[in-house]
Design an enzyme around this catalytic site. Sequence first.
Site, PDB file in Angstrom:
ATOM      1  N   LYS A   1     -13.517   4.512  22.341  1.00 58.51           N
ATOM      2  CA  LYS A   1     -12.485   3.392  22.610  1.00 58.51           C
ATOM      3  C   LYS A   1     -12.786   2.378  21.579  1.00 58.51           C
ATOM      4  O   LYS A   1     -11.727   1.894  20.871  1.00 58.51           O
ATOM      5  CB  LYS A   1     -12.514   2.734  24.168  1.00 58.51           C
TER       6      LYS A   1
ATOM      7  N   THR B   1      -8.743  -5.161  23.725  1.00 60.55           N
ATOM      8  CA  THR B   1      -9.661  -5.964  24.344  1.00 60.55           C
ATOM      9  C   THR B   1      -9.730  -5.348  26.049  1.00 60.55           C
ATOM     10  O   THR B   1     -10.859  -5.459  26.385  1.00 60.55           O
ATOM     11  CB  THR B   1      -8.834  -7.434  24.651  1.00 60.55           C
ATOM     12  N   TYR B   2      -8.541  -4.861  26.374  1.00 63.55           N
ATOM     13  CA  TYR B   2      -8.699  -4.319  27.685  1.00 63.55           C
ATOM     14  C   TYR B   2      -9.543  -3.109  27.882  1.00 63.55           C
ATOM     15  O   TYR B   2      -9.639  -2.231  27.169  1.00 63.55           O
ATOM     16  CB  TYR B   2      -7.368  -4.481  28.717  1.00 63.55           C
ATOM     17  N   GLU B   3      -9.911  -2.670  29.351  1.00 59.59           N
ATOM     18  CA  GLU B   3     -10.860  -1.818  29.775  1.00 59.59           C
ATOM     19  C   GLU B   3     -12.129  -1.713  28.532  1.00 59.59           C
ATOM     20  O   GLU B   3     -12.562  -0.804  28.085  1.00 59.59           O
ATOM     21  CB  GLU B   3     -10.106  -0.390  29.287  1.00 59.59           C
ATOM     22  N   GLY B   4     -12.604  -3.263  28.427  1.00 56.51           N
ATOM     23  CA  GLY B   4     -13.592  -3.475  27.657  1.00 56.51           C
ATOM     24  C   GLY B   4     -13.324  -3.760  26.209  1.00 56.51           C
ATOM     25  O   GLY B   4     -12.549  -2.958  25.590  1.00 56.51           O
TER      26      GLY B   4
END
Length: 79
Positions: free
Chosen positions: A10, A51-54
């Site tokens: 990611k 930014t989202y999911e870490g």
Amino acid sequence: MTTGQASLGKAWITKKAREIVALGRELLGGNGIVTDFHVGKAFCDMESLYTYEGSYEVNALIVARDITGIASIRPASRL
Ligand SMILES: Cc1cc2nc3c(=O)[nH]c(=O)nc-3n(C[C@H](O)[C@H](O)[C@H](O)COP(=O)(O)OP(=O)(O)OC[C@H]3O[C@@H](n4cnc5c(N)ncnc54)[C@H](O)[C@@H]3O)c2cc1C
């Protein structure tokens, strides 16, 4: 797949994708901002993905923990 491997994927993919949409925006000049062209939307969407999911930084810390065995982030239960 380990948590660290998922975080590495990611972090790397979103970092590169962020660079690519910025380049796409730049290539179109002012048209990269206006809504007639979709590159502006891709540019904004990538900011969410980064930014989202870490967030990128937290994913990087998870990868570092996997590699070194040393955690620079603490589980919420230990805060
Ligand atoms: C479009 C979108 C959709 C979302 N959907 C969901 C959802 O469905 N469910 C859900 O639960 N959450 C959701 N989120 C929230 C998302 O999970 C958080 O925004 C994300 O985890 C970052 O947390 P934060 O915003 O509190 O930033 P913060 O934790 O306040 O971080 C701010 C900045 O500091 C950096 N940072 C934080 N801690 C450290 C550290 N220890 N070391 C170094 N740098 C650090 C971060 O990388 C970031 O750049 C969504 C966010 C977005 C943008």
